[in-house]
Scaffold this motif. Structure first.
Motif, PDB file in Angstrom:
ATOM      1  N   LEU A 118       5.899  10.043   9.418  1.00 15.81           N
ATOM      2  CA  LEU A 118       6.882  10.335   8.359  1.00 15.81           C
ATOM      3  C   LEU A 118       7.163   9.052   7.577  1.00 15.81           C
ATOM      4  O   LEU A 118       7.176   7.966   8.153  1.00 15.81           O
ATOM      5  N   ARG A 119       7.424   9.213   6.289  1.00 14.21           N
ATOM      6  CA  ARG A 119       7.740   8.066   5.427  1.00 14.21           C
ATOM      7  C   ARG A 119       9.104   8.294   4.775  1.00 14.21           C
ATOM      8  O   ARG A 119       9.319   9.336   4.172  1.00 14.21           O
ATOM      9  N   LEU A 120      10.006   7.339   4.913  1.00 15.38           N
ATOM     10  CA  LEU A 120      11.286   7.414   4.197  1.00 15.38           C
ATOM     11  C   LEU A 120      11.304   6.261   3.194  1.00 15.38           C
ATOM     12  O   LEU A 120      11.352   5.091   3.590  1.00 15.38           O
ATOM     13  N   ALA A 121      11.191   6.607   1.913  1.00 15.33           N
ATOM     14  CA  ALA A 121      11.093   5.586   0.859  1.00 15.33           C
ATOM     15  C   ALA A 121      12.417   5.536   0.114  1.00 15.33           C
ATOM     16  O   ALA A 121      12.863   6.542  -0.441  1.00 15.33           O
TER      17      ALA A 121
ATOM     18  N   ILE B 267       9.115  18.928  11.597  1.00 11.32           N
ATOM     19  CA  ILE B 267      10.366  18.239  11.218  1.00 11.32           C
ATOM     20  C   ILE B 267      10.391  18.035   9.699  1.00 11.32           C
ATOM     21  O   ILE B 267      11.381  18.335   9.032  1.00 11.32           O
ATOM     22  N   VAL B 268       9.278  17.558   9.153  1.00  4.14           N
ATOM     23  CA  VAL B 268       9.207  17.308   7.705  1.00  4.14           C
ATOM     24  C   VAL B 268       9.419  18.619   6.945  1.00  4.14           C
ATOM     25  O   VAL B 268      10.207  18.680   5.989  1.00  4.14           O
ATOM     26  N   GLU B 269       8.732  19.661   7.393  1.00  5.10           N
ATOM     27  CA  GLU B 269       8.858  20.950   6.696  1.00  5.10           C
ATOM     28  C   GLU B 269      10.290  21.455   6.748  1.00  5.10           C
ATOM     29  O   GLU B 269      10.835  21.942   5.759  1.00  5.10           O
ATOM     30  N   ARG B 270      10.913  21.328   7.920  1.00  7.31           N
ATOM     31  CA  ARG B 270      12.275  21.851   8.084  1.00  7.31           C
ATOM     32  C   ARG B 270      13.275  21.103   7.203  1.00  7.31           C
ATOM     33  O   ARG B 270      14.065  21.716   6.508  1.00  7.31           O
ATOM     34  N   VAL B 271      13.212  19.769   7.201  1.00  5.55           N
ATOM     35  CA  VAL B 271      14.209  19.031   6.397  1.00  5.55           C
ATOM     36  C   VAL B 271      13.955  19.235   4.897  1.00  5.55           C
ATOM     37  O   VAL B 271      14.892  19.354   4.120  1.00  5.55           O
ATOM     38  N   ASN B 272      12.699  19.300   4.533  1.00  4.60           N
ATOM     39  CA  ASN B 272      12.415  19.499   3.102  1.00  4.60           C
ATOM     40  C   ASN B 272      12.870  20.879   2.651  1.00  4.60           C
ATOM     41  O   ASN B 272      13.378  21.041   1.544  1.00  4.60           O
ATOM     42  N   ARG B 273      12.674  21.860   3.524  1.00  6.13           N
ATOM     43  CA  ARG B 273      13.088  23.220   3.164  1.00  6.13           C
ATOM     44  C   ARG B 273      14.613  23.328   3.098  1.00  6.13           C
ATOM     45  O   ARG B 273      15.163  24.133   2.352  1.00  6.13           O
ATOM     46  N   SER B 274      15.313  22.487   3.852  1.00  3.48           N
ATOM     47  CA  SER B 274      16.783  22.554   3.857  1.00  3.48           C
ATOM     48  C   SER B 274      17.357  22.098   2.511  1.00  3.48           C
ATOM     49  O   SER B 274      18.501  22.416   2.185  1.00  3.48           O
ATOM     50  N   GLY B 275      16.584  21.343   1.738  1.00  2.00           N
ATOM     51  CA  GLY B 275      17.076  20.847   0.451  1.00  2.00           C
ATOM     52  C   GLY B 275      17.960  19.620   0.587  1.00  2.00           C
ATOM     53  O   GLY B 275      18.335  18.996  -0.396  1.00  2.00           O
ATOM     54  N   GLU B 276      18.272  19.253   1.827  1.00  2.00           N
ATOM     55  CA  GLU B 276      19.172  18.120   2.067  1.00  2.00           C
ATOM     56  C   GLU B 276      18.521  16.795   1.654  1.00  2.00           C
ATOM     57  O   GLU B 276      19.172  15.887   1.154  1.00  2.00           O
ATOM     58  N   LEU B 277      17.231  16.698   1.880  1.00  2.00           N
ATOM     59  CA  LEU B 277      16.493  15.510   1.487  1.00  2.00           C
ATOM     60  C   LEU B 277      15.039  15.902   1.279  1.00  2.00           C
ATOM     61  O   LEU B 277      14.640  17.022   1.612  1.00  2.00           O
ATOM     62  N   PHE B 278      14.277  14.984   0.719  1.00  2.00           N
ATOM     63  CA  PHE B 278      12.847  15.218   0.540  1.00  2.00           C
ATOM     64  C   PHE B 278      12.126  13.977   1.010  1.00  2.00           C
ATOM     65  O   PHE B 278      12.409  12.869   0.541  1.00  2.00           O
ATOM     66  N   LEU B 279      11.243  14.148   1.994  1.00  2.78           N
ATOM     67  CA  LEU B 279      10.421  13.020   2.395  1.00  2.78           C
ATOM     68  C   LEU B 279       8.984  13.472   2.564  1.00  2.78           C
ATOM     69  O   LEU B 279       8.697  14.670   2.627  1.00  2.78           O
ATOM     70  N   SER B 280       8.065  12.490   2.582  1.00  7.13           N
ATOM     71  CA  SER B 280       6.643  12.821   2.651  1.00  7.13           C
ATOM     72  C   SER B 280       6.039  12.134   3.872  1.00  7.13           C
ATOM     73  O   SER B 280       6.745  11.480   4.635  1.00  7.13           O
ATOM     74  N   HIS B 281       4.756  12.288   4.044  1.00  8.39           N
ATOM     75  CA  HIS B 281       4.128  11.789   5.271  1.00  8.39           C
ATOM     76  C   HIS B 281       2.854  11.016   4.947  1.00  8.39           C
ATOM     77  O   HIS B 281       2.384  11.000   3.807  1.00  8.39           O
ATOM     78  N   THR B 282       2.300  10.402   5.975  1.00  4.24           N
ATOM     79  CA  THR B 282       0.968   9.813   5.871  1.00  4.24           C
ATOM     80  C   THR B 282       0.300   9.973   7.235  1.00  4.24           C
ATOM     81  O   THR B 282       0.871  10.581   8.147  1.00  4.24           O
TER      82      THR B 282
ATOM     83  N   THR C  15       0.844  -1.209   0.000  1.00  2.00           N
ATOM     84  CA  THR C  15       0.000   0.000   0.000  1.00  2.00           C
ATOM     85  C   THR C  15       0.874   1.252   0.000  1.00  2.00           C
ATOM     86  O   THR C  15       2.028   1.218   0.442  1.00  2.00           O
ATOM     87  N   THR C  16       0.283   2.336  -0.451  1.00  2.00           N
ATOM     88  CA  THR C  16       1.041   3.577  -0.590  1.00  2.00           C
ATOM     89  C   THR C  16       1.494   4.126   0.759  1.00  2.00           C
ATOM     90  O   THR C  16       2.622   4.582   0.898  1.00  2.00           O
ATOM     91  N   SER C  17       0.625   4.042   1.754  1.00  2.00           N
ATOM     92  CA  SER C  17       0.996   4.595   3.059  1.00  2.00           C
ATOM     93  C   SER C  17       2.114   3.817   3.733  1.00  2.00           C
ATOM     94  O   SER C  17       3.066   4.403   4.229  1.00  2.00           O
ATOM     95  N   THR C  18       1.975   2.477   3.767  1.00  9.64           N
ATOM     96  CA  THR C  18       2.892   1.689   4.621  1.00  9.64           C
ATOM     97  C   THR C  18       3.494   0.467   3.928  1.00  9.64           C
ATOM     98  O   THR C  18       4.256  -0.254   4.554  1.00  9.64           O
ATOM     99  N   THR C  19       3.134   0.183   2.684  1.00 10.10           N
ATOM    100  CA  THR C  19       3.494  -1.049   1.957  1.00 10.10           C
ATOM    101  C   THR C  19       2.904  -2.306   2.603  1.00 10.10           C
ATOM    102  O   THR C  19       3.475  -3.396   2.510  1.00 10.10           O
ATOM    103  N   ALA C  20       1.751  -2.158   3.243  1.00  6.21           N
ATOM    104  CA  ALA C  20       1.053  -3.337   3.779  1.00  6.21           C
ATOM    105  C   ALA C  20       0.648  -4.250   2.627  1.00  6.21           C
ATOM    106  O   ALA C  20       0.430  -3.791   1.504  1.00  6.21           O
ATOM    107  N   VAL C  21       0.549  -5.541   2.962  1.00  4.71           N
ATOM    108  CA  VAL C  21       0.184  -6.535   1.950  1.00  4.71           C
ATOM    109  C   VAL C  21      -1.164  -7.140   2.349  1.00  4.71           C
ATOM    110  O   VAL C  21      -1.273  -7.813   3.384  1.00  4.71           O
ATOM    111  N   ASP C  22      -2.185  -6.885   1.546  1.00  5.49           N
ATOM    112  CA  ASP C  22      -3.507  -7.450   1.835  1.00  5.49           C
ATOM    113  C   ASP C  22      -3.451  -8.979   1.766  1.00  5.49           C
ATOM    114  O   ASP C  22      -2.616  -9.535   1.034  1.00  5.49           O
TER     115      ASP C  22
END
Ligand SMILES: Cc1ncc(COP(=O)(O)O)c(C=O)c1O
Length: 429
Positions: A405-408, A382-397, A208-215
């Protein structure tokens, strides 16, 4: 300048970009309208040199690019356009085949069939399934659900509350109702709550998109078979993992699916877009989509792949997938997938071992869901700060009402040092 000189410059641009992509801010640091404001509002009256296009790409567009090819792109599902895939895109554009009928580009049609068969072998899928390529999983799912509706006349699509929104969109387009089934504590569809009344199809998700759960696909397949309901499996992200035998536990039951989608543009190193749709019941896809106006009538006694999906014109997408499969081989695909999983395991361990942080969902593949032991606001900051830093980009659910937070991991250039830098940035934030 000639095509050859411009082409050399474009290839040099591409090579330099890939060498340096890790140095750019991963998330574009522009405001809405910044790019548009720097571009002329009207088209040129007279042609300009291609070199000017490259110059503006560097100066105007590049600051407005979010770098999906960066080794520290960890948002959504991280992807890679591999070098063999990039070069094949150039060649496909050069040929510019529009393969709506077999005769309009026999090699395109036949290579697509072969490449889907090769991929089915690499992923350990059952023999004999019909495969073709759509642009995205959204379109593949539309095609599968249209075939399901055609096959059994049902009016409802059943899926878990964690199914991708493309299922809702497909249902909306096809005039089908959606019935969401609650998920269990590991975010898998609760099969004992499956209600198949008036169902055309169940969409089960592997990854699944949020967590990679397997039905629980085996139990869902059993219920679908008993009720005469179409089973569509959405393995858009996780299906590529089946190239590794140790990850094939997640394929259980998929052999009973009526259709299956895997996005080669997600985790099979193929440039966007390349969504692979297999079906055990291709005649139902044909019934849903085949429509032959006079000008397309031929005496060729062969299949046209436009009869299996919504689009008539079809790009030569198989060329890039074929190129990746040939240049990487099973071994190359396996080593890249295994490395992504290893890095995700490592990151998961760091989170677990760090007081004040927690892993928020079981990790099955290369996605880690985690959070700081604090408020939603704190995690969002935390997500906003790291994304704004340009060092990395991560998203959430959001899981059980909490911001997560999701690190893919999925870019083939990601190294252990990139994941370490991401963890340092997160701890500092
Ligand atoms: C599980 C799943 N299914 C479907 C999709 C939709 O994919 P596409 O963008 O190819 O339509 C996604 C996108 O991330 C996904 O994660």
């Amino acid at each position: 300048m000639s095509f050859r000189d411009d082409g050399a410059a474009a290839l040099e641009w591409a090579a330099r970009y890939l060498e340096h992509v890790g140095e750019y801010p991963v998330l574009a640091q522009v405001q809405p309208g910044d790019v548009l404001a720097r571009l002329p509002a009207s088209p040129p009256e007279h042609g300009e040199p291609f070199a000017d296009v490259l110059r503006d790409l560097d100066e105007i567009l590049l600051p407005g690019i979010t770098h999906w090819q960066s080794p520290r792109f960890f948002a959504y599902f991280a992807v890679s356009a591999s070098e063999p895939g990039i070069l094949a895109e150039l060649l496909a554009a050069t040929l510019n085949s529009v393969a709506f009928l077999w005769r309009t580009s026999p090699a395109s049609t036949e290579l697509e069939t072969l490449t889907l068969d090769w991929t089915a072998q690499l992923l350990g899928l059952p023999e004999g399934w019909h495969g073709h390529i759509e642009d995205t999983a959204s379109t593949s799912t539309i095609a599968a659900l249209a075939a399901a509706r055609e096959a059994n006349g049902g009016t409802v699509v059943v899926c878990s509350e964690h199914a991708h929104s493309s299922v809702d969109k497909a249902a909306k387009l096809l005039g089908l109702e959606v019935r969401k089934i609650p998920a269990d504590e590991e975010f898998r569809l609760r099969v004992n709550e499956l209600d198949l009344a008036d169902a055309a199809a169940v969409v089960a998700t592997v990854g699944t998109t949020s967590t990679t759960a397997v039905d629980p696909v085996p139990a869902i397949a059993e219920a679908c078979a008993d009720a005469g309901v179409w089973l569509h499996v959405d393995a858009a992200y996780a299906g590529s993992a089946w190239v590794c035998p140790e990850l094939r536990w997640s394929q259980a039951g998929v052999e009973r699916a009526d259709s299956l989608v895997v996005n080669a543009h997600k985790w099979l190193f193929t440039p966007m877009d390349c969504s692979l749709l297999w079906s055990r019941r291709p005649e139902d896809l044909r019934r849903a989509f085949s429509l032959v106006p006079e000008y397309l009538r031929t005496s060729d006694e062969v299949d046209s792949l436009s009869d299996y999906g919504p689009a008539l014109g079809r790009r030569f997408r198989s060329l890039k997938l074929w190129s990746v499969l040939r240049c990487y081989g099973r071994e190359g695909l396996q080593s890249r997938i295994r490395e992504a999983v290893r890095l995700a395991e490592l990151f998961e361990r760091w989170v677990r071992d760090e007081p004040g942080w927690e892993v928020a969902a079981p990790r099955h593949f290369s996605l880690v869901c985690f959070r700081r032991d604090g408020s939603d606001d704190e995690n969002e900051r935390i997500v906003e700060r790291v994304n704004r830093s340009g060092e990395l980009f991560l998203s959430h659910t959001r899981l059980n009402g909490r911001y997560v937070l999701r690190l893919a991991i999925g870019n083939e250039r990601t190294r252990e040092d990139d994941v370490r830098r991401a963890w340092e940035a997160l701890r500092q934030a």
